[in-house]
Design an enzyme around this catalytic site. Sequence first.
Site: not given
Length: 446
Positions: A283, A298, A370, A373, A412
């Site tokens: 990403r 991130r 988070e 999801s 994460r």
Amino acid sequence: MLDLNQIRKDLDPLVQGLAKRGVQFDTGRFQQLEARRKSVQVETETLQAERNALAKRIGQLKSKGEDASAELAQSQQIPVRLKQLEQDLAEVQSELSSWFATIPNLPHESVPVGESEADNVEVRRWVPGAKDEQGNPAHIAFAPRDHVELGEKLGLDFETARKLSGARFMVLRGQMARLHRALAQFMLDMQTSEHGYTECYTPYIVNASTLYGTGQLPKFKDDMFWVTKGGQDSEPAEEGEGKPEDLYLISTSEITLTGTVRDEILPGDQLPIRLTAHSPCFRSEAGSGGRDTRGMIRQHQFDKVEMVQIVHPEKSYQALEEMVGHAEHVLQALELPYRVVQLCTGDMGFSSAKTYDLEVWLPAQNTFREISSVSNCEAFQARRLQARFRADSKARPDYVHTLNGSGLAVGRALVAVLENHQQEDGSVVIPKALRPYMGGLERLVP
């Protein structure tokens, strides 16, 4: 993509649903395009009827030996106009399709209305140990280190990654690399052996059509890493292949797993289909606004174990709750405190009709972040993918519902294990569920 035929019958649910997401629908533009489309179709049907009537009239005149030159001249003009109308209709439909490809899914009626993550609603939390007055995990007896400070003495290397690739990358060595691999393997084994998913290995590079099908294109093109430009760097297409498409690195294996049913009509007895894969994700973080620049939260490249379900439309919300439970099971086995949050209308993803986030506790940040999801996209992706099923051999094809979720984000999870299981001396106790994947090792030691 939304159902255009349904919208033409009743525009109000679209306008109201998008308003809940903070999106204003341009009804004037839609009505103008629809008026053009209807006008073209009416004129086309009128000319086709006229052409048929003229053909019949010409035949009658010729059978009687009468002059049909006027009718012939008139009939010869019709194909020219029909060709122009065909082009006009294609232009209107193309504009409608391009526009609706940028419009998000409508929220399910149970989704709370809100503008941002501040309006999300906590559903439940799981804290295995002592809690403070707010219901958060009780503070560690010593000042907790964050994963960067802990990890750099255990094999986490950002400096070398920066030399190799730039910011937002990492190198893992030794016991840290092994822990990362162990987490991914553990998650895959749980999803396949306990939750009934079929493990897949899929491409990390996909074409634009696949990304359009799952909703990444055209809206999120700038968030993707492009590999080649079709027609420029791509090799010439072989006979029958058509023009080369742009290629992209995947941002999640949801793209490839869901894409496996593209252009398929599935027998109803094959549903539900449960698929999982471990893959790197790429990403650009174009919209991150410089957030989370420290550490692993991130990254431009990270690993994830993805869950995807392809289900009967009547069972998708049951499947959504099940998938949340599948992700929770991983966190509980890793002894990580977490909470489940239902996203509000203003915080949901583009393709989602309803989403739950799982947020894991990070002691160094003293907050939940988070880690998964899980979303029900209903038929939104299926329409773009043309993914359908037949309830039985005589039934008309209907669109499947698609769901996806992280089971979990590996990086994460590694961050959460380091921070939640850290010891005062800088070592990290390995959760019991992971020890078989670490050769029996019980802790990481600096």
